[in-house]
Design an enzyme around this catalytic site. Structure first.
Site, mmCIF file in Angstrom:
data_model
loop_
_atom_site.group_PDB
_atom_site.id
_atom_site.type_symbol
_atom_site.label_atom_id
_atom_site.label_comp_id
_atom_site.label_asym_id
_atom_site.label_seq_id
_atom_site.Cartn_x
_atom_site.Cartn_y
_atom_site.Cartn_z
ATOM 1 N N PHE A 179 -15.989 -12.458 -10.096
ATOM 2 C CA PHE A 179 -14.760 -12.984 -10.694
ATOM 3 C C PHE A 179 -15.116 -13.802 -11.923
ATOM 4 O O PHE A 179 -16.267 -14.236 -12.120
ATOM 5 C CB PHE A 179 -13.989 -13.845 -9.689
ATOM 6 C CG PHE A 179 -14.723 -15.075 -9.235
ATOM 7 C CD1 PHE A 179 -14.570 -16.291 -9.886
ATOM 8 C CD2 PHE A 179 -15.595 -15.021 -8.136
ATOM 9 C CE1 PHE A 179 -15.253 -17.422 -9.473
ATOM 10 C CE2 PHE A 179 -16.274 -16.156 -7.708
ATOM 11 C CZ PHE A 179 -16.103 -17.364 -8.387
ATOM 12 N N CYS A 180 -14.110 -14.025 -12.782
ATOM 13 C CA CYS A 180 -14.241 -14.876 -13.967
ATOM 14 C C CYS A 180 -12.842 -15.384 -14.315
ATOM 15 O O CYS A 180 -11.897 -15.199 -13.555
ATOM 16 C CB CYS A 180 -14.872 -14.119 -15.132
ATOM 17 S SG CYS A 180 -13.924 -12.663 -15.645
ATOM 18 N N THR A 181 -12.689 -16.001 -15.458
ATOM 19 C CA THR A 181 -11.413 -16.637 -15.799
ATOM 20 C C THR A 181 -10.264 -15.652 -15.885
ATOM 21 O O THR A 181 -9.236 -15.805 -15.222
ATOM 22 C CB THR A 181 -11.537 -17.402 -17.135
ATOM 23 O OG1 THR A 181 -12.644 -18.290 -17.063
ATOM 24 C CG2 THR A 181 -10.264 -18.184 -17.416
ATOM 25 N N ILE A 208 -9.331 -15.356 -12.270
ATOM 26 C CA ILE A 208 -8.885 -16.560 -11.575
ATOM 27 C C ILE A 208 -7.448 -16.901 -11.940
ATOM 28 O O ILE A 208 -6.663 -17.346 -11.089
ATOM 29 C CB ILE A 208 -9.806 -17.745 -11.923
ATOM 30 C CG1 ILE A 208 -11.247 -17.429 -11.533
ATOM 31 C CG2 ILE A 208 -9.336 -19.026 -11.249
ATOM 32 C CD1 ILE A 208 -12.271 -18.324 -12.213
#
Length: 255
Positions: A179-181, A208
């Site tokens: 996952f990332c922003t 996210i």
């Protein structure tokens, strides 16, 4: 005035990206938008803010207008709000990559991992055989992350390939969830791992921000704040704004 903020990206073949820069900049300027947009042969990536109707006009042009000619038909797009304009000016820049990894074999226009919607994410990361990876830089991870996620301890996304080479093994790590922003870094990281022979790779669709928008706080496995690349600094559950404070400017250059 409440400003509308649009975060967007898509990996798509844009061989004419250099010629697209000025028309895109002029269109944004005509709508009084501020923010940052990156253009590369592999696609576009950006976050901009402005009046709600101006943001709507901009996103409609990206997906349906003549400028990109229908090539952005799978745009990853997320909206939030800001009490004050979160950007000082408008920047439209040309880049070799819209998110820098430095691996020619990682081509998200050809193959990526399996997208996982926010509603399905908790079940995936709760499975005992899933290795959960945070693909963001160390500064962001300190502010907040998912329960049980591994921090690669990288200063920039370009170091992710070194982390993968040193600490990940296709034979041992059979099921990886990343996952990332906003989704762009973990999507490219998934292409990198697939190219290296990892068989089962998942990534959080919309990142996210989409998770915080859609998953109720009572069910959330997110802990802390989510750093964002503008003057709002961080967002929480429901994409509520935490407000500005001093931060390390050098940490805000990845996405």
């Amino acid at each position: 005035m409440i400003y509308k903020v649009a975060a967007f990206y898509q990996f798509a073949a844009l061989p004419d990206y250099r010629e697209l820069r000025e028309p895109l900049r002029a269109f944004c300027a005509g709508l009084a938008l501020r923010g940052s947009v990156l253009l590369a042969q592999e696609g576009l990536n950006g976050t901009i803010a402005g009046a709600p109707d101006a943001i709507d006009a901009f996103t409609h042009e990206l997906a349906h207008g003549d400028l990109f000619g229908g090539r952005l038909n799978n745009l990853e797009l997320k909206f939030s709000t800001a009490a004050a304009m979160p950007f000082g000016r408008l920047k439209v820049r040309l880049k070799k990559e819209i998110v820098t990894l430095g691996d020619e074999a990682a081509d998200p226009t050809r193959q990526v991992g399996t997208y996982v919607d926010a509603a399905e994410w908790n079940a995936l990361i709760s499975a005992p055989d899933t290795l959960v990876l945070d693909t963001r830089n160390a500064f962001e991870v300190v502010m907040g992350t998912f329960e049980g996620a591994v921090d690669p301890e990288i200063r920039s996304f370009g170091q992710f390939k070194d982390f993968a080479a040193e600490r990940l093994d296709p034979a041992k790590h059979r099921k990886i969830a990343m996952f990332c922003t906003g989704g762009i870094r973990c999507e490219k990281a998934s292409a990198h791992l697939l190219a290296r022979g990892f068989a089962e790779v998942y990534h959080l669709k919309g990142g996210i921000l989409k998770y915080l928008e859609e998953v109720p706080e009572a069910q959330s496995r997110w802990r802390g704040e989510c750093f964002v690349f503008d003057e709002r600094v961080a967002l929480g559950d429901g994409l509520r704004e935490f407000g500005s404070r001093e931060r390390d400017k050098d940490a805000a250059r990845d996405e």
